[in-house]
Design an enzyme around this catalytic site. Structure first.
Site, PDB file in Angstrom:
ATOM      1  N   CYS A 141       0.823  -1.298   0.147  1.00 34.67           N
ATOM      2  CA  CYS A 141       0.042   0.082   0.128  1.00 34.67           C
ATOM      3  C   CYS A 141       0.803   1.369   0.076  1.00 34.67           C
ATOM      4  O   CYS A 141       0.412   2.190  -0.277  1.00 34.67           O
ATOM      5  CB  CYS A 141      -0.858   0.075   1.164  1.00 34.67           C
ATOM      6  SG  CYS A 141      -2.118  -1.483   1.347  1.00 34.67           S
TER       7      CYS A 141
ATOM      8  N   HIS B  93      -3.066   7.165   1.804  1.00 35.63           N
ATOM      9  CA  HIS B  93      -3.577   5.748   1.466  1.00 35.63           C
ATOM     10  C   HIS B  93      -4.962   5.413   1.947  1.00 35.63           C
ATOM     11  O   HIS B  93      -5.392   5.732   3.040  1.00 35.63           O
ATOM     12  CB  HIS B  93      -2.590   4.732   1.779  1.00 35.63           C
ATOM     13  CG  HIS B  93      -3.202   3.310   1.677  1.00 35.63           C
ATOM     14  ND1 HIS B  93      -3.677   3.025   0.477  1.00 35.63           N
ATOM     15  CD2 HIS B  93      -3.041   2.422   2.523  1.00 35.63           C
ATOM     16  CE1 HIS B  93      -4.245   1.422   0.587  1.00 35.63           C
ATOM     17  NE2 HIS B  93      -3.792   1.348   2.012  1.00 35.63           N
TER      18      HIS B  93
ATOM     19  N   ASN C 297     -10.207  -0.150   0.074  1.00 40.05           N
ATOM     20  CA  ASN C 297      -8.816  -0.182  -0.087  1.00 40.05           C
ATOM     21  C   ASN C 297      -8.200  -0.896  -1.472  1.00 40.05           C
ATOM     22  O   ASN C 297      -8.198  -2.115  -1.604  1.00 40.05           O
ATOM     23  CB  ASN C 297      -8.081  -0.844   1.130  1.00 40.05           C
ATOM     24  CG  ASN C 297      -6.530  -1.068   1.249  1.00 40.05           C
ATOM     25  OD1 ASN C 297      -5.930  -0.593   0.314  1.00 40.05           O
ATOM     26  ND2 ASN C 297      -6.216  -1.312   2.523  1.00 40.05           N
TER      27      ASN C 297
END
Length: 329
Positions: free
Chosen positions: A123, A256, A286
């Site tokens: 990520c 993020h 996500n």
């Protein structure tokens, strides 16, 4: 005559979501057939996620990257053949090798012979990739970079584990970075600590044609949350210091898009109003390395982010990795 200082600046952005949008209720219905209980209320309360997108079985990560890259190239109004560096941040590549970046280069028809490679920082991947591209451009090795974050995380989700399968989605985002005498990327900071590798991982590998270990994502949610809220503020402050900027000089924060609670915690610690944080986790879920460039593109295209504004991106991911960059758009 003194040589002018080179910087890298963002010329254009692009993003792509696969068309299959899956709401929390649709996902809950699917899981119920397997005897797994969850609900829209449960997911929203813990994550802020309302929906995510999943790629079709025959769609690869490089396919998503291609769509995002085309849009970024169009927005930058450049000849694709001028791209001499391609970096793809992904944890879900098409193959073990060749790299997704090489596959993308071919799909775009780029014949410049420039470098193309993948970055695997989960990520944090896009923050890593953007900082690397900036360094290459500042050093004079390359002039025009295509930096992509692309993921098909739905391929590594265990749909019997409701604590992880409700979190992730698929997508891609891209930016074009080009050499400039005007400052663009102002400061970056990257870190990792491999002693935390077990709290967020997909601990499988291919050995003689057989997958050893697990091919599904594993996450210790509480451990990730505690570490994330601790390191994100620190790395953001570090990047700001390198850029000689104070938090109040940031126009937009693009974290993020992992979990709304982690995002708002970092925003609050930096002393920024929530209105200055770009949020797409509610509709995208996500998307790992794709989340930051996708959120950036959304905010550019809807007119929130304007030329000359300061943008702070930050990410944290498996590894454990974390990073941040500040740039003037």
């Amino acid at each position: 005559m003194a040589q002018s200082t080179l910087y890298s600046r963002v010329l254009g952005t692009g993003s792509y979501l696969p068309p299959d949008r899956v709401t929390n209720q649709q996902l809950a219905d699917r899981l119920a057939k397997e005897g797994i209980e969850t609900s829209d209320e449960w997911i929203v309360a813990r994550t802020g996620i309302h929906a995510r997108h999943f790629a079709a079985p025959d769609v690869t990560t490089s396919d998503l990257a291609y769509q995002a890259a085309r849009r970024a190239i169009e927005a930058a109004d450049i000849d694709p053949q001028s791209i001499d560096l391609i970096i793809v941040a992904t944890s879900t590549p098409d193959f073990v090798f060749p790299s997704t970046a090489c596959l993308l280069q071919n799909k775009l028809g780029i014949k410049s012979g420039g470098a193309a490679f993948d970055v695997q920082a989960v990520c944090s991947g896009f923050a890593y990739a953007m900082a690397m591209a900036d360094s290459f451009i500042r050093g004079g090795q390359h002039r025009t970079a295509l930096v992509v974050g692309a993921e098909t995380f739905s391929r590594i989700l265990d749909f019997k584990d409701r604590t992880t399968c409700v979190l992730f989605g698929d997508g891609a985002g891209a930016v074009i970075l080009s050499a400039s005498e005007e400052p663009g990327v102002l400061g970056s900071a990257l870190h990792a600590d491999g002693s935390y590798s077990n709290i967020l991982c997909t601990p499988g590998n291919v050995n003689r044609g057989v997958i050893e270990g697990s091919a599904f994502l594993h996450m210790d949610g509480q451990a990730v949350f505690k570490l994330a809220v601790n390191v994100l503020e620190k790395v953001a402050v570090e990047a700001l210091a390198k850029a000689n900027l104070a938090p109040e000089q940031i126009d937009w924060l693009i974290p993020h898009q992992a979990n709304i609670r982690i995002m708002t915690s970092t925003c609050r610690k930096l002393g920024l109003p929530q209105e200055r944080m770009v949020v797409t986790v509610d509709q995208h879920g996500n998307t790992s390395a794709a989340s930051i460039p996708m959120a950036l593109d959304v905010a550019v295209r809807d007119g929130r982010i304007q030329r000359g504004q300061h943008v702070l991106i930050e990410g944290v991911g498996g590894g454990f990795t974390w990073g941040a960059s500040v740039f003037r758009f």
